[in-house]
Write a protein that holds these residues in place. Structure first.
Motif, short mmCIF file in Angstrom:
data_model
loop_
_atom_site.label_atom_id
_atom_site.label_comp_id
_atom_site.label_asym_id
_atom_site.label_seq_id
_atom_site.Cartn_x
_atom_site.Cartn_y
_atom_site.Cartn_z
N TYR A 233 0.84 -1.20 0.00
CA TYR A 233 0.00 0.00 0.00
C TYR A 233 0.87 1.25 0.00
CZ TYR A 233 -2.84 3.78 1.93
OH TYR A 233 -3.44 5.00 2.15
N SER A 234 1.90 1.28 0.85
CA SER A 234 2.81 2.44 0.88
C SER A 234 3.53 2.58 -0.45
CB SER A 234 3.82 2.30 2.02
OG SER A 234 3.23 2.55 3.27
N LEU A 235 3.95 1.47 -1.03
CA LEU A 235 4.64 1.53 -2.31
C LEU A 235 3.73 2.11 -3.39
CD1 LEU A 235 7.16 0.90 -3.99
CD2 LEU A 235 6.23 -1.39 -4.38
N GLU A 236 2.46 1.69 -3.40
CA GLU A 236 1.53 2.21 -4.41
C GLU A 236 1.28 3.70 -4.20
OE1 GLU A 236 0.55 0.74 -7.03
OE2 GLU A 236 1.19 -1.30 -6.57
N ARG A 237 1.20 4.13 -2.97
CA ARG A 237 1.02 5.57 -2.70
C ARG A 237 2.21 6.36 -3.22
NH1 ARG A 237 -2.57 7.39 1.13
NH2 ARG A 237 -2.11 9.39 0.10
N ALA A 238 3.41 5.80 -3.04
CA ALA A 238 4.60 6.47 -3.56
C ALA A 238 4.59 6.51 -5.09
CB ALA A 238 5.85 5.76 -3.06
N ARG A 266 5.82 -16.90 11.81
CA ARG A 266 5.77 -18.13 12.61
C ARG A 266 6.45 -19.30 11.91
NH1 ARG A 266 -0.29 -18.29 15.36
NH2 ARG A 266 -0.01 -16.45 16.69
N ASP A 267 6.45 -19.29 10.58
CA ASP A 267 7.09 -20.39 9.87
C ASP A 267 8.60 -20.21 9.76
OD1 ASP A 267 7.33 -18.37 8.03
OD2 ASP A 267 6.18 -19.33 6.45
N GLY A 268 9.13 -19.13 10.36
CA GLY A 268 10.57 -18.92 10.39
C GLY A 268 11.10 -18.08 9.26
N THR A 269 10.29 -17.76 8.27
CA THR A 269 10.77 -16.95 7.16
C THR A 269 10.78 -15.48 7.56
OG1 THR A 269 8.54 -16.77 6.24
CG2 THR A 269 9.90 -18.58 5.46
N ASP A 270 11.70 -14.74 6.98
CA ASP A 270 11.84 -13.33 7.30
C ASP A 270 10.86 -12.52 6.46
OD1 ASP A 270 12.81 -10.60 7.49
OD2 ASP A 270 14.62 -11.45 8.38
N LEU A 271 9.98 -11.79 7.11
CA LEU A 271 8.98 -11.00 6.40
C LEU A 271 9.63 -9.98 5.49
CD1 LEU A 271 5.93 -10.24 6.12
CD2 LEU A 271 6.31 -8.59 7.95
N ARG A 272 10.81 -9.49 5.86
CA ARG A 272 11.47 -8.47 5.06
C ARG A 272 11.80 -8.98 3.66
NH1 ARG A 272 15.97 -6.97 9.45
NH2 ARG A 272 15.75 -9.22 9.69
N MET A 273 12.21 -10.23 3.54
CA MET A 273 12.52 -10.76 2.21
C MET A 273 11.26 -10.85 1.36
SD MET A 273 14.69 -11.68 0.00
CE MET A 273 16.22 -11.85 0.93
N GLU A 274 10.16 -11.24 1.95
CA GLU A 274 8.90 -11.29 1.20
C GLU A 274 8.50 -9.89 0.74
OE1 GLU A 274 4.34 -13.04 1.67
OE2 GLU A 274 5.87 -13.53 3.16
N CYS A 275 8.68 -8.89 1.60
CA CYS A 275 8.38 -7.51 1.22
C CYS A 275 9.29 -7.05 0.08
CB CYS A 275 8.54 -6.59 2.43
SG CYS A 275 7.25 -6.74 3.68
N TYR A 276 10.58 -7.35 0.20
CA TYR A 276 11.54 -6.94 -0.83
C TYR A 276 11.16 -7.53 -2.18
CZ TYR A 276 15.71 -7.29 -3.73
OH TYR A 276 16.57 -7.26 -4.80
N LEU A 277 10.91 -8.82 -2.23
CA LEU A 277 10.61 -9.48 -3.50
C LEU A 277 9.33 -8.94 -4.12
CD1 LEU A 277 11.55 -13.16 -2.55
CD2 LEU A 277 12.88 -11.57 -3.96
N ALA A 278 8.32 -8.70 -3.28
CA ALA A 278 7.07 -8.17 -3.80
C ALA A 278 7.27 -6.78 -4.39
CB ALA A 278 6.01 -8.14 -2.70
N ARG A 280 10.18 -5.45 -5.43
CA ARG A 280 11.07 -5.53 -6.59
C ARG A 280 10.28 -5.86 -7.86
NH1 ARG A 280 14.60 -10.80 -7.12
NH2 ARG A 280 12.49 -11.50 -7.69
N ASP A 281 9.40 -6.84 -7.76
CA ASP A 281 8.63 -7.25 -8.93
C ASP A 281 7.64 -6.17 -9.34
OD1 ASP A 281 10.04 -9.59 -8.79
OD2 ASP A 281 8.42 -10.76 -7.89
N ARG A 282 7.05 -5.49 -8.37
CA ARG A 282 6.10 -4.43 -8.69
C ARG A 282 6.80 -3.27 -9.39
NH1 ARG A 282 3.12 -1.88 -10.74
NH2 ARG A 282 1.44 -0.52 -9.98
N LEU A 283 7.98 -2.89 -8.92
CA LEU A 283 8.71 -1.79 -9.54
C LEU A 283 9.19 -2.16 -10.94
CD1 LEU A 283 10.69 -0.56 -6.41
CD2 LEU A 283 8.94 0.71 -7.65
N ALA A 284 9.59 -3.40 -11.13
CA ALA A 284 10.00 -3.83 -12.47
C ALA A 284 8.82 -3.71 -13.44
CB ALA A 284 10.52 -5.26 -12.43
N ALA A 285 7.63 -4.05 -12.98
CA ALA A 285 6.45 -3.95 -13.83
C ALA A 285 6.14 -2.51 -14.20
CB ALA A 285 5.24 -4.58 -13.12
#
Length: 454
Positions: A233-238, A266-278, A280-285
């Motif tokens: 949401y913040s990325l889209e506003r920007a 809870r599954d041990g994955t870092d939320l930051r990496m999921e945010c980064y990848l999402a 990155r792909d949105r900006l490439a588009a």
């Protein structure tokens, strides 16, 4: 301490294990300069600046001014800055900066400046007349030619006033960078950042009306309470304001900061990496081109200038002001570094009261190994990549032999080599912070770990 040291490049099994360890803990630290400022120590005796700059080989220099004042210290900030809005203190500081510039000018103005940046802190916290005076110092004292230099200024939403923007436009600023961090009010409050979304929107609308060639916006992911959805949401506003650049920063735990990031889901994955990848792909588009883990940009509007070239390894950096760093090829130096209010205020007062600024008293002398390491690290973490023939021509030895870690990156398929240039792959970019941390030499790491925060 979790160890992500690069494995032996001949041990394929160790490389596989290393990749999995990095994927499990991809965020180590943000290494935006090398050697890191916590590797600096007192230089005894002090080094005369006339000698340091006499043989600096860069064809052009970078002029930087540091304004160490903010309206408030954000919860994630460990920069050298002081929350202080006193106009009298600001004026005393600019007086000292001009005094320093007049003493430095004979040493560093023999070559043209290709870039000029004013950072902090929040430079636009200064009154318009003091902000304007910084440009007088740059042009009249340091010899900056605004026709041939890219000029960048940092701002915050609450300081984007017509009076200050008039100064920036008059002075031919071609890049304004504003920290937004989040468009969600609860997330801003969680990082102790006193800003309202409407204030950010008003500042952006005003900046767009002034039509600077480059508008850069900073956003942070991994904030307390943030989800992938609220981050996007913040990325889209920007994106609605069509900035030419967007910098995306992961939140980090740092010494002497209030804020701590979300560790993982809870599954041990870092939320930051999921945010980064999402993101990155949105900006490439949207047509943005990634040039580092953090920077995404579109071709900016032409400023009408003929800007001089400047090397990506950032030697020949002339840093004026308390907290600014200066880089010659063999010596990096600065004023002392602190985060606490008491220590920062003391260092600023000492800077303001000083009579002489003509020696480097605090920093690090780089031996040939650290010169090579810096050159490699600065190149590899950017899309331009490491030009292997240029490295060998400069240092007289192959980069893959001087830095075996590069062989590991190639074997891990986190880097590739084509036409003599070694570049990170997309996954390598995603793990830039772990790679950068792993490339720190044992000597520099020991100095960093021995640093005592004031």
């Amino acid at each position: 301490m979790f160890d992500l040291t690069f494995p032996d490049p001949s041990d394929d099994a160790a490389i596989v294990r290393w990749k999995e360890e990095v994927r499990a803990k991809p965020y180590r630290s943000y290494l935006y300069s090398y050697p890191h400022k916590t590797a600096y120590r007192e230089l005894k005796p002090g080094l005369p600046l006339a000698q340091l700059w006499e043989k600096e080989p860069a064809d052009s220099f970078f002029l930087y001014m540091h304004i160490p004042f903010c309206g408030a210290r954000c919860g994630f900030c460990n920069l050298f800055t002081l929350a202080d809005r006193q106009p009298g203190l600001h004026r005393q500081y600019v007086d000292a900066l001009e005094r320093q510039a007049r003493q430095w000018s004979p040493f560093v103005s023999r070559k043209p400046f290709a870039r000029f940046a004013i950072g902090g802190g929040t430079p636009t916290l200064l009154a318009p007349e003091l902000l304007d005076r910084l440009f007088d110092i740059a042009e009249e004292v340091m010899g900056l030619n605004p026709e041939h230099a890219s000029i960048s200024v940092e701002a915050s939403p609450d300081t984007v006033t017509p009076e200050r923007l008039d100064v920036l436009r008059k002075r031919r600023v071609d890049r304004v960078s504003m920290g937004v961090q989040s468009f969600v009010e609860a997330e801003s409050a969680a990082i102790y950042r006193p800003q309202k979304p409407l204030e950010v929107v008003r500042a952006l609308e005003r900046l767009k009306r002034y039509d600077f060639p480059v508008l850069n916006l900073d956003l942070i992911y991994g904030l307390p309470g943030q989800t992938v959805q609220s981050w996007l949401y913040s990325l889209e506003r920007a994106l609605a304001f069509q900035p030419e650049e967007i910098f995306l920063y992961p939140l980090y735990t740092r010494e002497h900061t209030i804020l701590k990031p979300q560790e993982s889901r809870r599954d041990g994955t870092d939320l930051r990496m999921e945010c980064y990848l999402a993101a990155r792909d949105r900006l490439a588009a949207e047509g943005y081109v990634q040039s580092s883990m953090r920077r995404f940009a579109k071709p900016p509007a032409h400023s009408g200038k003929t800007v001089l070239p400047y090397g990506c390894q950032e030697e020949g950096l002339v840093g004026l002001g308390c907290g600014a760093r200066s880089y010659t090829r063999q010596v990096h130096y600065a004023t002392r570094y602190a985060v606490s209010r008491v220590a920062s205020e003391r260092i600023i007062r000492e800077y303001i009261s000083a009579d002489s600024y003509e020696t480097a008293d605090y920093g690090m002398v780089l031996d040939s190994r650290e010169e090579k390491r810096r050159y490699i690290l600065k190149a590899v973490l950017h899309q331009e990549g490491l030009a292997l023939p240029a490295y060998e021509e400069r240092f007289g030895s192959p980069a893959l032999e001087d830095c075996p870690e590069l062989q590991v990156l190639l074997k891990a398929e986190w880097a590739s080599s084509s036409d003599g240039i070694l570049r990170l792959t997309d996954e390598g970019f995603a793990h830039s912070d772990a790679i950068g941390d792993g490339l720190i030499s044992p000597q520099v790491r020991e100095r960093m770990e021995g640093f005592v925060f004031a």
